[in-house]
Design a protein around this motif. Structure first.
Motif, PDB file in Angstrom:
ATOM      1  N   ILE A  69      49.506  46.284  49.156  1.00 28.52           N
ATOM      2  CA  ILE A  69      48.069  46.051  49.078  1.00 28.52           C
ATOM      3  C   ILE A  69      47.619  45.381  50.369  1.00 28.52           C
ATOM      4  CG2 ILE A  69      46.224  44.876  47.827  1.00 28.52           C
ATOM      5  CD1 ILE A  69      48.134  44.944  45.361  1.00 28.52           C
ATOM      6  N   THR A  70      46.696  46.039  51.072  1.00 33.43           N
ATOM      7  CA  THR A  70      46.231  45.514  52.344  1.00 33.43           C
ATOM      8  C   THR A  70      44.952  44.703  52.209  1.00 33.43           C
ATOM      9  OG1 THR A  70      47.233  47.353  53.497  1.00 33.43           O
ATOM     10  CG2 THR A  70      45.517  46.176  54.680  1.00 33.43           C
ATOM     11  N   TYR A  71      44.084  45.103  51.285  1.00 33.56           N
ATOM     12  CA  TYR A  71      42.792  44.441  51.167  1.00 33.56           C
ATOM     13  C   TYR A  71      42.341  44.457  49.707  1.00 33.56           C
ATOM     14  CZ  TYR A  71      37.870  43.381  52.145  1.00 33.56           C
ATOM     15  OH  TYR A  71      36.626  42.808  52.182  1.00 33.56           O
ATOM     16  N   VAL A  72      41.676  43.377  49.278  1.00 31.80           N
ATOM     17  CA  VAL A  72      41.160  43.264  47.913  1.00 31.80           C
ATOM     18  C   VAL A  72      39.681  42.922  47.984  1.00 31.80           C
ATOM     19  CG1 VAL A  72      41.305  42.009  45.723  1.00 31.80           C
ATOM     20  CG2 VAL A  72      43.383  42.456  47.038  1.00 31.80           C
ATOM     21  N   GLU A  73      38.864  43.709  47.286  1.00 32.25           N
ATOM     22  CA  GLU A  73      37.429  43.424  47.185  1.00 32.25           C
ATOM     23  C   GLU A  73      37.141  42.901  45.784  1.00 32.25           C
ATOM     24  OE1 GLU A  73      34.685  46.553  48.797  1.00 32.25           O
ATOM     25  OE2 GLU A  73      36.589  47.647  48.887  1.00 32.25           O
ATOM     26  N   LYS A  74      36.524  41.732  45.695  1.00 30.32           N
ATOM     27  CA  LYS A  74      36.129  41.204  44.396  1.00 30.32           C
ATOM     28  C   LYS A  74      34.868  41.937  43.962  1.00 30.32           C
ATOM     29  CE  LYS A  74      35.186  36.975  41.856  1.00 30.32           C
ATOM     30  NZ  LYS A  74      35.545  37.589  40.635  1.00 30.32           N
ATOM     31  N   LEU A  75      34.877  42.424  42.720  1.00 28.94           N
ATOM     32  CA  LEU A  75      33.734  43.139  42.162  1.00 28.94           C
ATOM     33  C   LEU A  75      33.086  42.286  41.075  1.00 28.94           C
ATOM     34  CD1 LEU A  75      35.388  46.664  41.813  1.00 28.94           C
ATOM     35  CD2 LEU A  75      33.981  45.824  43.690  1.00 28.94           C
ATOM     36  N   ALA A  76      31.971  42.749  40.563  1.00 29.71           N
ATOM     37  CA  ALA A  76      31.294  42.044  39.467  1.00 29.71           C
ATOM     38  C   ALA A  76      32.196  42.015  38.236  1.00 29.71           C
ATOM     39  CB  ALA A  76      29.980  42.737  39.140  1.00 29.71           C
ATOM     40  N   ASN A  77      32.155  40.911  37.504  1.00 31.71           N
ATOM     41  CA  ASN A  77      32.934  40.795  36.270  1.00 31.71           C
ATOM     42  C   ASN A  77      32.384  41.734  35.206  1.00 31.71           C
ATOM     43  OD1 ASN A  77      34.385  38.783  37.501  1.00 31.71           O
ATOM     44  ND2 ASN A  77      33.378  37.115  36.436  1.00 31.71           N
TER      45      ASN A  77
END
Length: 110
Positions: A69-77
């Protein structure tokens, strides 16, 4: 009323912070995005589970190596009708990585 007598040590979130790429569009050439609720792997700390539909009790889940995993985007819950919330994220996984796609099913006679 609940009394707290001592503080408990909080566990570290299973997805560690990743540095954002300089150009997120370039990730699509070398990575594939997967969206769901990241969960701690019950047996292997080097792995992460991603549940695409966390409110589906018998839904599929994905297993990835954290190192892929290179990148993680936090999304809406996500919130269900009972008001329970689940954290959602988009994981950018390196193309060519080995992962597991588990699909539970109910055994029935034909």
């Amino acid at each position: 009323m609940v009394m707290i007598t001592s503080l408990q040590k909080a566990e570290k979130f299973e997805v560690e912070k990743y540095t954002p790429p300089t150009d997120i569009r370039s990730l699509s050439h070398t990575h594939v995005p997967y969206t769901g609720s990241p969960q701690k792997h019950p047996l292997d700390p080097s792995q992460i589970l991603l549940v695409p539909d966390p409110y589906n009790e018998i839904g599929p889940y994905l297993e990835f190596n954290k190192s892929d995993i290179t990148y993680v985007e936090k999304l809406a819950n996500m919130v269900n009708m009972a008001g329970e919330t689940v954290s959602m994220a988009r994981l950018w996984v390196k193309k060519g990585s080995i992962a597991v796609h588990s699909v539970p099913f109910q055994v029935r006679s034909l």
